[in-house]
Design an enzyme around this catalytic site. Structure first.
Site, PDB file in Angstrom:
ATOM      1  N   ARG A  75       6.820  -2.982   4.249  1.00 47.68           N
ATOM      2  CA  ARG A  75       6.251  -2.562   2.975  1.00 47.68           C
ATOM      3  C   ARG A  75       7.410  -2.016   2.134  1.00 47.68           C
ATOM      4  O   ARG A  75       8.296  -1.342   2.662  1.00 47.68           O
ATOM      5  CB  ARG A  75       5.200  -1.471   3.170  1.00 47.68           C
ATOM      6  CG  ARG A  75       4.157  -1.789   4.242  1.00 47.68           C
ATOM      7  CD  ARG A  75       3.225  -2.898   3.854  1.00 47.68           C
ATOM      8  NE  ARG A  75       2.241  -3.168   4.890  1.00 47.68           N
ATOM      9  CZ  ARG A  75       1.348  -4.156   4.840  1.00 47.68           C
ATOM     10  NH1 ARG A  75       1.329  -4.974   3.792  1.00 47.68           N
ATOM     11  NH2 ARG A  75       0.488  -4.340   5.814  1.00 47.68           N
ATOM     12  N   ASP A 106      -1.900 -10.945  -0.729  1.00 47.15           N
ATOM     13  CA  ASP A 106      -1.988 -10.707  -2.172  1.00 47.15           C
ATOM     14  C   ASP A 106      -0.856  -9.820  -2.691  1.00 47.15           C
ATOM     15  O   ASP A 106      -0.353 -10.020  -3.794  1.00 47.15           O
ATOM     16  CB  ASP A 106      -3.360 -10.144  -2.567  1.00 47.15           C
ATOM     17  CG  ASP A 106      -3.754  -8.893  -1.779  1.00 47.15           C
ATOM     18  OD1 ASP A 106      -2.948  -8.430  -0.945  1.00 47.15           O
ATOM     19  OD2 ASP A 106      -4.862  -8.387  -2.008  1.00 47.15           O
ATOM     20  N   GLY A 107      -0.420  -8.841  -1.890  1.00 45.81           N
ATOM     21  CA  GLY A 107       0.708  -8.018  -2.317  1.00 45.81           C
ATOM     22  C   GLY A 107       1.979  -8.833  -2.448  1.00 45.81           C
ATOM     23  O   GLY A 107       2.779  -8.643  -3.375  1.00 45.81           O
ATOM     24  N   ASP A 130      -6.217 -12.576   8.051  1.00 47.90           N
ATOM     25  CA  ASP A 130      -7.515 -12.140   7.527  1.00 47.90           C
ATOM     26  C   ASP A 130      -8.270 -13.233   6.778  1.00 47.90           C
ATOM     27  O   ASP A 130      -9.488 -13.139   6.605  1.00 47.90           O
ATOM     28  CB  ASP A 130      -7.334 -10.948   6.579  1.00 47.90           C
ATOM     29  CG  ASP A 130      -6.666  -9.761   7.252  1.00 47.90           C
ATOM     30  OD1 ASP A 130      -6.733  -9.677   8.494  1.00 47.90           O
ATOM     31  OD2 ASP A 130      -6.072  -8.941   6.549  1.00 47.90           O
ATOM     32  N   GLY A 173      -9.316  -7.756  10.119  1.00 53.05           N
ATOM     33  CA  GLY A 173      -9.716  -8.632   9.024  1.00 53.05           C
ATOM     34  C   GLY A 173      -9.698  -7.910   7.692  1.00 53.05           C
ATOM     35  O   GLY A 173     -10.109  -8.468   6.682  1.00 53.05           O
ATOM     36  N   GLY A 188     -20.464 -16.514  21.503  1.00 57.81           N
ATOM     37  CA  GLY A 188     -21.889 -16.331  21.768  1.00 57.81           C
ATOM     38  C   GLY A 188     -22.324 -14.879  21.705  1.00 57.81           C
ATOM     39  O   GLY A 188     -23.080 -14.409  22.566  1.00 57.81           O
ATOM     40  N   ALA A 189     -21.859 -14.157  20.701  1.00 60.14           N
ATOM     41  CA  ALA A 189     -22.201 -12.738  20.580  1.00 60.14           C
ATOM     42  C   ALA A 189     -23.687 -12.548  20.294  1.00 60.14           C
ATOM     43  O   ALA A 189     -24.322 -13.392  19.641  1.00 60.14           O
ATOM     44  CB  ALA A 189     -21.372 -12.089  19.475  1.00 60.14           C
ATOM     45  N   LYS A 216     -30.791 -10.317  31.144  1.00 58.96           N
ATOM     46  CA  LYS A 216     -29.390 -10.587  30.784  1.00 58.96           C
ATOM     47  C   LYS A 216     -28.547  -9.350  31.051  1.00 58.96           C
ATOM     48  O   LYS A 216     -28.891  -8.252  30.615  1.00 58.96           O
ATOM     49  CB  LYS A 216     -29.290 -10.989  29.311  1.00 58.96           C
ATOM     50  CG  LYS A 216     -27.887 -11.436  28.898  1.00 58.96           C
ATOM     51  CD  LYS A 216     -27.892 -11.996  27.485  1.00 58.96           C
ATOM     52  CE  LYS A 216     -26.505 -12.430  27.048  1.00 58.96           C
ATOM     53  NZ  LYS A 216     -25.942 -13.509  27.872  1.00 58.96           N
ATOM     54  N   ARG A 260      -2.860 -10.188  16.168  1.00 58.25           N
ATOM     55  CA  ARG A 260      -1.825 -10.759  15.305  1.00 58.25           C
ATOM     56  C   ARG A 260      -0.774 -11.523  16.103  1.00 58.25           C
ATOM     57  O   ARG A 260       0.021 -12.257  15.544  1.00 58.25           O
ATOM     58  CB  ARG A 260      -1.120  -9.654  14.511  1.00 58.25           C
ATOM     59  CG  ARG A 260      -1.813  -9.260  13.238  1.00 58.25           C
ATOM     60  CD  ARG A 260      -0.866  -8.419  12.409  1.00 58.25           C
ATOM     61  NE  ARG A 260      -1.510  -7.915  11.213  1.00 58.25           N
ATOM     62  CZ  ARG A 260      -1.013  -6.955  10.456  1.00 58.25           C
ATOM     63  NH1 ARG A 260       0.145  -6.403  10.795  1.00 58.25           N
ATOM     64  NH2 ARG A 260      -1.634  -6.549   9.390  1.00 58.25           N
TER      65      ARG A 260
END
Length: 357
Positions: A75, A106-107, A130, A173, A188-189, A216, A260
């Protein structure tokens, strides 16, 4: 055709798998056109500090499968000042850098348009896990992050099955829920909570209880990090406690920056290469102040300013006067892009709900 001797390339903001593949492709395409590529270490800070490295085809021959960025990132608040900007420009002039390719979010793009306005033609390439650049369907790093997240969830299932637990998984994200949404579908959440779609908490907990009653043993709930409770607490933590309060054994897991990393997938490597070649070619054509995009599986581009304001429109962050500079046709284009993104997210979320298990 624009005559260039040297093009500078930098990576800025959060690193993303595929950035190195992007750098490699840019160097090769530039070499074909007789252009030297100079790497700028540490993003825009490298321009201020004159921290440069020559990128020959030999030096970057084996980086395509490496994650992170060999050019590093940082940064750089100083770059936002006029003094910092002038120092960066002086570095370009002193080293005969005629144009820039800036890989990031975007930055990074705001920096690219500032450099263009100060006489250094620049093009931005979207490199961020993201996928939160509204102008493009896809950003470099998304696919790898989804695959890494899915693998983590699959591993969590093993221990949660042993102990009959619910796992609440928070995924990165920023304010975009696409990593969480794709990973929820792929794994499959039983439920998925993202900033873009209202989350029915009561229905999700009832579904979890019903699945447990049916026998389950393990269930996964995926929550995007950008979703917060009213008091600012990460919603994943709040939801985990509510599931516990409903009588379930539930464990909270924050994947954070681990997603990442990892070797970039073929999807990210190929997209990076396509975008890099396009960026070099556009600079040679005399074009600049563009964001490279992938839409409908085609590589195209959009004016950086238009792309940045489209982002604000989509994220409901418009400031007074933001839209004044645009024509009616451009405004319609921006609205259409936002509507397309919202429709795609809604359709994906519907799939997640249909297959919740």
């Amino acid at each position: 055709m624009q005559k260039f001797r040297k093009i500078g390339i930098l990576t800025s903001g959060g690193d993303a798998p595929g950035m190195n593949a992007c750098v490699k492709a840019a160097v090769h395409r530039a070499a074909e056109l007789g252009i030297e590529v100079i790497g700028i270490n540490g993003g825009y800070a490298g321009l201020i500090q004159n921290d440069l490295v020559e990128l020959t085809e030999h030096k970057i021959s084996n980086i395509v499968g490496e994650s992170g960025t060999i050019l590093y990132s940082s940064r750089c608040p100083e770059f936002k000042t006029e003094e910092g900007m002038q120092t960066a420009i002086a570095t370009c002039r002193a080293n005969s850098i005629d144009a820039l390719i800036c890989i990031g979010g975007d930055g990074t793009f705001r920096g690219a348009t500032d450099m263009t306005l100060h006489g250094i033609p620049s093009i931005g390439i979207p490199g961020t896990i993201d996928n939160d650049i509204t102008a493009t369907d896809y950003t470099i790093g998304l696919d790898t992050a989804i695959n890494t997240s899915t693998a983590l969830i699959d591993n969590l299932r093993d221990t949660h099955e042993s102990h009959a637990r619910v796992g609440v998984v928070e995924l990165m994200g920023n304010e975009c829920g696409q990593i969480a949404l794709y990973a929820a579908i792929a794994s499959g959440a039983v439920a998925c909570a993202i900033p873009e779609i209202p989350f029915n908490e009561d229905a999700a907990i009832k579904r979890i209880l019903a699945h447990r009653a049916a026998g389950k043993r393990n269930m996964i709930v995926v929550v995007a990090e950008g979703l917060k409770a009213d008091d600012g607490t990460p919603y994943a933590e709040v939801l985990n406690q509510k599931i516990k309060d409903a009588g379930m054994d539930s464990k909270f897991f924050r994947a954070a920056h681990v997603i990442r990393g990892g070797r970039p997938t073929a999807r990210d490597r190929v997209t990076a290469a396509r975008m890099a070649c396009y960026a070099v070619e556009k600079l040679v054509e005399g074009k600049s102040n563009l964001v490279v995009c992938e839409n409908e599986d085609k590589i195209d581009s959009m004016d950086i300013t238009l792309a940045l304001i489209t982002d604000r429109m989509y994220k409901n962050k418009l400031k007074p006067g933001d839209l004044d500079r645009f024509s009616p046709a451009e405004l319609e284009t921006m609205k259409a892009i936002c509507e397309k993104r919202r429709a795609e997210i809604a359709a994906l979320y519907s799939v997640a709900e249909h297959i919740a298990q």
